[in-house]
Design a protein around this motif. Structure first.
Motif, PDB file in Angstrom:
ATOM      1  N   SER A  92       0.923  -1.017  -0.231  1.00 34.45           N
ATOM      2  CA  SER A  92      -0.183   0.387   0.189  1.00 34.45           C
ATOM      3  C   SER A  92       0.950   0.854  -0.114  1.00 34.45           C
ATOM      4  O   SER A  92       1.108   1.857   0.837  1.00 34.45           O
ATOM      5  CB  SER A  92      -1.281   0.347   1.233  1.00 34.45           C
ATOM      6  N   PRO A  97      -3.852   3.596   0.471  1.00 38.35           N
ATOM      7  CA  PRO A  97      -3.732   2.277   0.649  1.00 38.35           C
ATOM      8  C   PRO A  97      -4.558   0.679  -0.334  1.00 38.35           C
ATOM      9  O   PRO A  97      -6.015   1.051  -0.104  1.00 38.35           O
ATOM     10  CB  PRO A  97      -4.648   2.380   2.030  1.00 38.35           C
ATOM     11  N   THR A  98      -4.332  -0.586  -0.352  1.00 36.74           N
ATOM     12  CA  THR A  98      -4.560  -1.110  -0.598  1.00 36.74           C
ATOM     13  C   THR A  98      -4.167  -2.264   0.328  1.00 36.74           C
ATOM     14  O   THR A  98      -3.030  -2.542   0.228  1.00 36.74           O
ATOM     15  CB  THR A  98      -4.509  -1.796  -1.967  1.00 36.74           C
ATOM     16  N   THR A  99      -5.122  -3.555  -0.694  1.00 36.76           N
ATOM     17  CA  THR A  99      -4.479  -5.198   0.184  1.00 36.76           C
ATOM     18  C   THR A  99      -5.294  -6.246  -1.435  1.00 36.76           C
ATOM     19  O   THR A  99      -5.281  -5.763  -1.815  1.00 36.76           O
ATOM     20  CB  THR A  99      -5.562  -5.273   1.453  1.00 36.76           C
ATOM     21  N   GLY A 395      -1.784   8.529   9.041  1.00 33.49           N
ATOM     22  CA  GLY A 395      -2.571   8.316   7.545  1.00 33.49           C
ATOM     23  C   GLY A 395      -3.335   9.275   7.299  1.00 33.49           C
ATOM     24  O   GLY A 395      -3.852   9.013   6.204  1.00 33.49           O
ATOM     25  N   THR A 481      -3.138   1.492   7.561  1.00 30.43           N
ATOM     26  CA  THR A 481      -5.041   1.264   7.487  1.00 30.43           C
ATOM     27  C   THR A 481      -5.364   1.717   8.335  1.00 30.43           C
ATOM     28  O   THR A 481      -5.333   0.989   9.401  1.00 30.43           O
ATOM     29  CB  THR A 481      -5.653   0.649   5.787  1.00 30.43           C
ATOM     30  N   GLN A 524      -2.868  -7.822   5.523  1.00 32.14           N
ATOM     31  CA  GLN A 524      -2.826  -7.101   5.034  1.00 32.14           C
ATOM     32  C   GLN A 524      -3.268  -7.745   3.902  1.00 32.14           C
ATOM     33  O   GLN A 524      -3.534  -7.878   2.511  1.00 32.14           O
ATOM     34  CB  GLN A 524      -0.864  -6.761   4.666  1.00 32.14           C
TER      35      GLN A 524
END
Length: 545
Positions: A92, A97-99, A395, A481, A524
């Motif tokens: 991320s 933010p990504t998973t 964040g 995240t 994650q």
């Protein structure tokens, strides 16, 4: 017409009158004190004219003595391999933010550098030193035909290295300085130019020799030495805003300041400066106490509105005035050795484009100790603890949303360290937003001076869940995240073997690390997915003379 003629007559008088005036001026009298001599020629270079410039033939210096000239050198070749560099999990990036589960991201490459150090001692107290370095990854010097931009028509090979796939940045000056000892006061030395700044255990300042280029600093430093103590300080110039970024950049890690050159009228105020002073004294045998103060001033305004600002951007962010104050203590007594250092950071930094600033409130602490047993192979058993503050609001903190920063910047700034030797050999951790525990075993088998084994275990965690996981280069490895609050990042096992031979002029080293994914990476990867463990290994051959 008459006025124009008088003007040219006046100009001619000025041009001719100057030399005539000098010819007829009274010469200085050798045995008479003259407060204001009138016939002193200017020094065009502003420096001693011991070796004058030449019109045609090059000068043959009567000052050069070959016995005062020394040469040293280093060369290193190191292949590296890394499997599953992202633990098989989507990384991320800041602001995104990504998973999810992704591929392995394996890599293999070979790094090489060679350095030549040239030193000339003009006198016992004056040294000239220059160290050019050539550094490259194998395969980066592409010698094939390149018909890209800048090449002439007809498919000819580009003669300009700037267009030949990265050839032009292979050679640079790693060090180049003048050193003058006992300057006015016995024990006071001055060093001016490009130089290395190394302190203590390398946690704040190190040469970062593991990287293919390392860290160099441009500036002026002073050192005052006495038998039991020394005072060291100076001014360094990490970046000038008229130019783009560092002259030194790590090939492996890409350590760069944030922001681009400013085009405003106040360029000088937007530059980056670093001031420091350090006192080291030894009140008793085996004990060293080293207080330190550093002021890092990056004047250019923070201009990135999309990415989180507070703690998530890479190190040395623009728009900050950061003070670091603290101390290192080291002790070696009989079979025991240990060191501890702690620092507090304060000041302010930009969090928006409308003048909003956050107060800096960050800290870090490290302690390590060991026992060397007086038995064959001299085994040393060691324990270590590290921690550095993070920011729970990182964040949410953007220049478009300064209220999300909470008014403070709590992520510790790791400055210019050699994180490779103090935060695990696999380079997955910086001294920022972290808590780490370590145990180690070192021993010297067979021949006391010829080889060395080291085994080490690390447990890495985040200090706060609202901030990044930072890699050794201090860049954001995984951004925070809202759903991933786990702090256990990974466990690492290191093995290093070093062999010295050919009268210690040659060293061969073999290293490997295995990293077990922690709960943070499990979260994650997401439901139904599992992270994979990471492997890193290398071997290197190093000679020096």
């Amino acid at each position: 017409m008459c006025k124009r003629g008088l003007l040219w007559l006046a100009v001619g008088a000025l041009l001719l009158g100057g030399p005539v005036n000098l010819v007829f001026a009274d010469p200085p009298v050798a045995d008479k004190v003259i407060d204001k001599p009138t016939n002193v020629k200017p020094v065009p270079r502003g420096m001693p004219d011991l070796i004058p410039y030449w019109n045609f033939d090059p000068p043959k210096s009567p000052l050069f003595d070959l016995k005062n000239f020394t040469v040293n050198g280093d060369m290193r070749v190191r292949p590296e391999i890394r499997t599953n560099s992202n633990f098989g999990v989507t990384q991320s990036l800041p602001g995104q933010p990504t998973t999810g589960r992704v591929g392995g991201a394996n890599d293999w490459y070979v790094q090489q550098w060679v350095r030549i150090g040239l030193n000339y001692a003009l006198s016992p107290d004056v040294d000239f030193f220059a160290q050019p370095q050539w550094a490259k990854n194998w395969g980066a010097a592409d010698n094939t035909i390149n018909n890209g931009a800048g090449c002439s028509a007809g498919g000819s090979i580009c003669s300009n290295d700037a267009f030949n796939n990265g050839q032009a940045d292979s050679l640079f000056l790693r060090q180049a300085f003048i050193m003058i000892r006992n300057i006015g006061i016995q024990g006071l030395s001055l060093k001016a130019g490009r130089q290395l700044i190394v302190m203590g255990d390398h946690r704040l300042f190190g040469h970062f020799d593991w990287a293919n280029t390392g860290f160099s600093h441009d500036g002026v430093t002073f050192q005052y030495q006495q038998p039991t103590w020394e005072l060291w300080g100076g001014w360094l110039k990490p970046m000038d805003q008229e130019f783009n970024g560092f002259g030194q950049q790590s090939t492996s890690f890409g350590v760069m300041p944030q922001g681009a050159p400013t085009s405003t009228a106040s360029k000088a105020g937007a530059d980056s400066d670093l001031f420091f002073t350090r006192l080291a004294f030894k009140p008793m045998a085996g004990l060293a106490i080293e207080p330190l103060w550093v002021w890092q001033r990056n004047g250019a305004a923070q201009a990135n509105a999309a990415s989180p600002i507070n703690g998530v951007l890479a190190a040395h962010a623009n728009g900050q005035s950061r003070h670091t104050a603290g101390m290192r203590v080291a002790l070696r007594k009989s079979i025991f050795d240990g060191s501890a250092e702690g620092y507090y950071q304060f000041g302010s930094m930009d969090i928006g484009q409308s003048g909003q600033r956050a107060h800096i409130n960050a800290y870090a602490f490290a302690a390590e100790g060991g026992v060397t047993l007086p038995i064959p192979w001299a085994p040393r058993i060691g324990l270590e603890f590290n921690m550095a503050s993070g920011d729970g609001d990182a964040g949410n903190c953007t220049s478009a949303n300064p209220a999300g920063c909470g008014g403070t910047a709590n992520t510790f700034e790791n400055l210019y360290p050699t994180n490779h030797i103090v935060m695990g050999y696999a380079d997955i951790m910086a001294w920022r937003n972290m808590v780490a525990y370590s145990a180690s075993l070192q021993f010297i088998p067979f021949d006391y001076a010829a080889n060395h084994f080291e085994f080490r275990y690390w447990n890495f965690r985040r200090q706060t869940a609202g901030d990044c996981w930072y890699r050794a280069a201090q860049n954001c490895y995984y951004a925070p995240t809202a759903t991933n609050t786990a702090n256990h990042l990974a466990d690492e096992i290191d093995f290093i073997y070093t062999l010295f031979f050919k009268n210690n002029k040659v060293a061969w080293q073999l290293g490997a690390s295995y990293m077990f994914a922690g709960g943070f990476l499990d979260n994650q990867a997401g439901a139904g997915n599992q992270p994979v463990n990471q492997t890193w290994a290398y071997t290197q051959l190093h000679i020096n003379f």
